[in-house]
Design a protein around this motif. Structure first.
Motif, PDB file in Angstrom:
ATOM      1  N   GLY A  80      -5.049  -5.567  13.995  1.00 13.82           N
ATOM      2  CA  GLY A  80      -5.596  -6.989  13.043  1.00 13.82           C
ATOM      3  C   GLY A  80      -7.718  -6.669  12.461  1.00 13.82           C
ATOM      4  O   GLY A  80      -7.499  -5.393  13.941  1.00 13.82           O
ATOM      5  N   GLN A  81      -7.930  -7.031  12.223  1.00 18.15           N
ATOM      6  CA  GLN A  81      -9.877  -6.354  11.405  1.00 18.15           C
ATOM      7  C   GLN A  81     -10.391  -7.486  11.472  1.00 18.15           C
ATOM      8  O   GLN A  81      -9.355  -7.677  10.505  1.00 18.15           O
ATOM      9  CB  GLN A  81      -9.770  -4.983  11.407  1.00 18.15           C
TER      10      GLN A  81
ATOM     11  N   GLU B 175       1.560   3.962   1.370  1.00 20.27           N
ATOM     12  CA  GLU B 175       0.641   5.252   2.235  1.00 20.27           C
ATOM     13  C   GLU B 175       1.583   6.592   2.202  1.00 20.27           C
ATOM     14  O   GLU B 175       2.813   6.127   1.462  1.00 20.27           O
ATOM     15  CB  GLU B 175       1.832   4.439   3.415  1.00 20.27           C
TER      16      GLU B 175
ATOM     17  N   GLY C  25      -1.952  -8.500  11.035  1.00 14.93           N
ATOM     18  CA  GLY C  25      -1.059  -7.779  10.677  1.00 14.93           C
ATOM     19  C   GLY C  25       0.755  -8.512  11.266  1.00 14.93           C
ATOM     20  O   GLY C  25       1.024  -7.662  12.041  1.00 14.93           O
TER      21      GLY C  25
ATOM     22  N   ARG D 160       3.732  -5.906  10.646  1.00 14.97           N
ATOM     23  CA  ARG D 160       3.350  -4.738  12.365  1.00 14.97           C
ATOM     24  C   ARG D 160       3.630  -5.115  13.908  1.00 14.97           C
ATOM     25  O   ARG D 160       3.573  -4.587  15.096  1.00 14.97           O
ATOM     26  CB  ARG D 160       1.903  -4.154  12.424  1.00 14.97           C
TER      27      ARG D 160
ATOM     28  N   GLU E 256      -3.036  -0.711  15.562  1.00 13.50           N
ATOM     29  CA  GLU E 256      -3.963  -1.919  15.416  1.00 13.50           C
ATOM     30  C   GLU E 256      -3.093  -3.161  15.061  1.00 13.50           C
ATOM     31  O   GLU E 256      -2.276  -2.561  14.181  1.00 13.50           O
ATOM     32  CB  GLU E 256      -5.241  -0.568  13.896  1.00 13.50           C
TER      33      GLU E 256
ATOM     34  N   MET F 226       5.976  -0.720  11.107  1.00 11.32           N
ATOM     35  CA  MET F 226       4.427  -0.328  11.907  1.00 11.32           C
ATOM     36  C   MET F 226       3.418   0.124  11.019  1.00 11.32           C
ATOM     37  O   MET F 226       2.615  -0.721  10.417  1.00 11.32           O
ATOM     38  CB  MET F 226       4.322   0.297  13.115  1.00 11.32           C
ATOM     39  N   ARG F 227       3.737   1.088  10.053  1.00 13.64           N
ATOM     40  CA  ARG F 227       3.413   1.595   8.934  1.00 13.64           C
ATOM     41  C   ARG F 227       4.329   1.341   8.050  1.00 13.64           C
ATOM     42  O   ARG F 227       4.725   1.841   7.781  1.00 13.64           O
ATOM     43  CB  ARG F 227       3.136   2.615   8.878  1.00 13.64           C
ATOM     44  N   GLY F 228       4.040   0.538   6.827  1.00 13.15           N
ATOM     45  CA  GLY F 228       5.238  -0.245   6.114  1.00 13.15           C
ATOM     46  C   GLY F 228       4.634   0.238   4.776  1.00 13.15           C
ATOM     47  O   GLY F 228       3.402   0.463   4.540  1.00 13.15           O
TER      48      GLY F 228
ATOM     49  N   MET G  80       0.893  -9.579   6.091  1.00  9.64           N
ATOM     50  CA  MET G  80      -0.701  -9.766   6.332  1.00  9.64           C
ATOM     51  C   MET G  80      -1.033 -10.991   6.273  1.00  9.64           C
ATOM     52  O   MET G  80      -0.896 -11.784   5.351  1.00  9.64           O
ATOM     53  CB  MET G  80      -1.167  -8.939   5.787  1.00  9.64           C
TER      54      MET G  80
ATOM     55  N   ARG H  55       0.713  -1.395   0.553  1.00 10.89           N
ATOM     56  CA  ARG H  55      -0.345  -0.211  -0.351  1.00 10.89           C
ATOM     57  C   ARG H  55       0.558   1.033   0.043  1.00 10.89           C
ATOM     58  O   ARG H  55       1.803   1.898   0.689  1.00 10.89           O
ATOM     59  CB  ARG H  55      -0.931  -0.280   1.505  1.00 10.89           C
TER      60      ARG H  55
HETATM   61  P1  ATP Z   1      -4.325   1.173   9.339  1.00  7.62           P
HETATM   62  O1  ATP Z   1      -5.876   1.368   9.197  1.00  7.62           O
HETATM   63  O2  ATP Z   1      -3.391   1.088   9.750  1.00  7.62           O
HETATM   64  O3  ATP Z   1      -4.010   2.238   7.728  1.00  7.62           O
HETATM   65  P2  ATP Z   1      -6.335  -1.012   7.666  1.00  7.62           P
HETATM   66  O4  ATP Z   1      -7.447  -1.026   8.512  1.00  7.62           O
HETATM   67  O5  ATP Z   1      -5.757  -0.312   6.548  1.00  7.62           O
HETATM   68  O6  ATP Z   1      -5.013  -0.394   8.695  1.00  7.62           O
HETATM   69  P3  ATP Z   1      -6.802  -3.670   7.177  1.00  7.62           P
HETATM   70  O7  ATP Z   1      -6.979  -3.800   5.556  1.00  7.62           O
HETATM   71  O8  ATP Z   1      -7.469  -3.397   7.974  1.00  7.62           O
HETATM   72  O9  ATP Z   1      -5.644  -2.127   7.488  1.00  7.62           O
HETATM   73  O10 ATP Z   1      -5.316  -4.463   7.244  1.00  7.62           O
HETATM   74  C1  ATP Z   1      -5.679  -5.764   8.093  1.00  7.62           C
HETATM   75  C2  ATP Z   1      -4.408  -5.414   8.984  1.00  7.62           C
HETATM   76  O11 ATP Z   1      -2.874  -5.123   8.350  1.00  7.62           O
HETATM   77  C3  ATP Z   1      -4.160  -4.113   9.848  1.00  7.62           C
HETATM   78  O12 ATP Z   1      -5.406  -4.702  10.947  1.00  7.62           O
HETATM   79  C4  ATP Z   1      -2.906  -3.734  10.504  1.00  7.62           C
HETATM   80  O13 ATP Z   1      -2.751  -4.886  11.549  1.00  7.62           O
HETATM   81  C5  ATP Z   1      -2.049  -4.599   9.007  1.00  7.62           C
HETATM   82  N1  ATP Z   1      -1.887  -3.326   8.921  1.00  7.62           N
HETATM   83  C6  ATP Z   1      -2.511  -2.490   7.528  1.00  7.62           C
HETATM   84  N2  ATP Z   1      -1.693  -1.337   6.751  1.00  7.62           N
HETATM   85  C7  ATP Z   1       0.009  -1.195   7.597  1.00  7.62           C
HETATM   86  C8  ATP Z   1       1.045  -0.796   7.502  1.00  7.62           C
HETATM   87  N3  ATP Z   1       1.176   0.199   5.571  1.00  7.62           N
HETATM   88  N4  ATP Z   1       2.117  -1.402   7.400  1.00  7.62           N
HETATM   89  C9  ATP Z   1       2.562  -2.096   8.284  1.00  7.62           C
HETATM   90  N5  ATP Z   1       1.476  -3.173   8.675  1.00  7.62           N
HETATM   91  C10 ATP Z   1      -0.539  -2.654   8.089  1.00  7.62           C
END
Ligand code: ATP
Ligand code: MG
Length: 445
Positions: free
Chosen positions: A285-286, A142, A320, A323, A283, A150-152, A157, A140
């Motif tokens: 997981g979701q 970002e 994640g 993460r 976060e 943590m935010r790569g 995943m 992604r």
């Molecule tokens: P965020 O709100 O942190 O951007 P997201 O809600 O977009 O995350 P999900 O689509 O729910 O992310 O992805 C599932 C999991 O993948 C997240 O709960 C998070 O732990 C992890 N994750 C998401 N984006 C990233 C990222 N850029 N780097 C590392 N881990 C990520």
């Protein structure tokens, strides 16, 4: 593993680019190296932790009845044109064109691809329920990659997808994911609180995020602090028992716990003031239930028991994985370095030889190394010709939960020292006792 032959490029200085402790410690402990903004190599020590986390995720998913597979990182754009998300996803999606001028993308998630696989191979309600998952790299783009892994931009995943005949069955899959995630995080030494969340671009109204409380977290969280004491522990769970699984979910979601997006100030007021907490969380997981959002437009249809063709009910569920390495460090460290929970530690125990080259200490260390290996436990043995202080500093930095120290003086009395990284408590005992103690600690993990 002998440290003299390993690859552990620890840094003495604090790297200036790291804003948060987990990023700083991962760089200092030689776990990762940044190759481009938000893109990392996993050096041997970091790779071991990543693999441990993956292993736990796999074990708990399989236990819940979910089936592992592997989809590619690159996906054809046409699949995303079918769901309508190719245009919606925007700049976060890395778009690629191959030599035949075909549009590809580096997958940010896999709902479209898994739906395509499903519709090609499944046609009857008799093949349901079905939950498939994989652990694969995502990309992604970002805007602000930061805080290390943590935010790569590229990150690992676990994403799972359930296919069910109706809403009820799909909500059972949702609940199974919630419970299996709780167990997954607990095994990693983490308290991750399920919080009601907003759904974003994935869609659907049933969704929870799992948050690890940490001052450096990016999400604002509002909660009744009694949720932090809830534990699954070692209780047995029958994942086929809908009522039992739902009961566990209720237990973990009844106390108030929400992210900023779904926070309800009025409802929050009803939490006794002494328990009302506002803080920040990471976060990790979701989970989502999104009904027929993808199955309808993409034609993922099965014949039900009345002979009618109906779109399947689906959900998607992510952890994640990369993460989590950072999140665990945020939750477990001190001023000297990382403190790994036993469940995810790169090596179960470190072995420090205080007098390398001394016949007796060398032989005792080799014997301990061998005895632990016989129990399936790989020791990181610091066999370098270094001062004791430097060896201890390295062990403290990389955070192995247990250390056995072997020196000539203790050995003359038949003793070695076993030290807990977390408490600092040290105990003298025979090498055999130390080996037995370590063996017992890891026996249940
Ligand atoms: P965020 O709100 O942190 O951007 P997201 O809600 O977009 O995350 P999900 O689509 O729910 O992310 O992805 C599932 C999991 O993948 C997240 O709960 C998070 O732990 C992890 N994750 C998401 N984006 C990233 C990222 N850029 N780097 C590392 N881990 C990520
Ligand atoms: Mg999310």
């Amino acid at each position: 593993m002998r440290l003299s032959r390993y690859f552990l490029p620890v840094l003495r200085e604090n790297p200036s680019e790291a804003q948060i402790v987990s990023h700083r410690l991962m760089l200092r402990a030689g776990m990762i190296r940044q190759q481009a903004a938000g893109i990392y190599s996993w050096l041997p020590l970091g790779y071991r932790v990543l693999r441990r986390i993956e292993e736990i995720v796999h074990q708990e998913q399989v236990r819940a009845g979910h089936i592992p597979m592997l989809m590619p990182t690159l996906q054809p754009a046409d699949l995303w044109r079918e769901s309508g998300r190719y245009d919606d996803y925007g700049e976060e999606m890395l778009r690629i064109r191959d030599r035949q001028k075909r549009d590809l993308l580096y997958g940010p998630t896999n709902e479209e691809m898994i739906t395509d696989i499903f519709r090609a191979h499944v046609g009857s309600y008799r093949d349901l329920p079905l939950t498939l998952y994989h652990i694969q790299w995502k990309f992604r783009d970002e805007i602000r990659p930061r805080f290390g892994v943590m935010r790569g931009r590229e990150f690992l995943m676990k994403d799972g997808y359930n296919f069910d005949i109706d809403k009820e069955a799909s909500l059972h899959a949702y609940n199974r994911h919630m419970v299996s995630y709780l167990r997954t995080y607990e095994r990693m030494g983490l308290t991750a609180i399920p919080m009601r969340a907003a759904s974003g671009p994935i869609g659907g109204d049933n969704t929870h995020e799992f948050l690890v409380l940490a001052a450096t977290g990016e999400s604002e969280v509002y909660y009744d602090d009694r949720v932090q004491d809830l534990r699954l522990g070692s209780r047995a769970i029958d994942y086929d028992d809908r009522a039992a699984v739902a009961g566990v979910c209720e237990e973990f979601t009844t106390l108030y716990a929400r992210t900023g997006e779904t926070h309800d100030a009025g409802l929050f007021e009803t939490v006794p003031e002494a328990h009302r907490k506002v803080g920040r969380g990471i976060e990790v997981g979701q989970i989502f239930y999104f009904s027929t959002k993808y199955s309808e437009p993409m034609g993922a249809v099965v014949v039900n028991d009345k002979g009618e063709r109906v779109p399947v009910h689906m959900g998607s569920h992510g952890i994640g994985v990369s993460r989590l390495v950072g999140a665990i460090i945020e939750a477990s460290h001190d001023e000297r370095g990382i403190i790994w929970p036993e469940g995810v530690t790169p090596f179960p125990v470190g072995l420090v030889n205080l007098k390398q080259g001394d016949g007796a200490t060398d032989a005792a260390c080799a014997a301990i190394e061998g005895a632990l290996a016989a129990k399936g436990l790989e020791v990181l043995y610091d066999d370098r010709d270094e001062r004791a202080g430097a060896k201890f500093a390295t062990m403290d930095l990389i955070g192995l939960p247990w250390r056995i120290t072997v020196g000539p003086r203790g050995l003359a009395a038949g003793k070695v020292e076993l030290t807990s990284r977390r408490t600092g408590a040290a105990e003298e005992m025979t090498p055999e006792e130390a080996v037995a103690r370590i063996g017992a600690i890891y026996a249940g993990l």
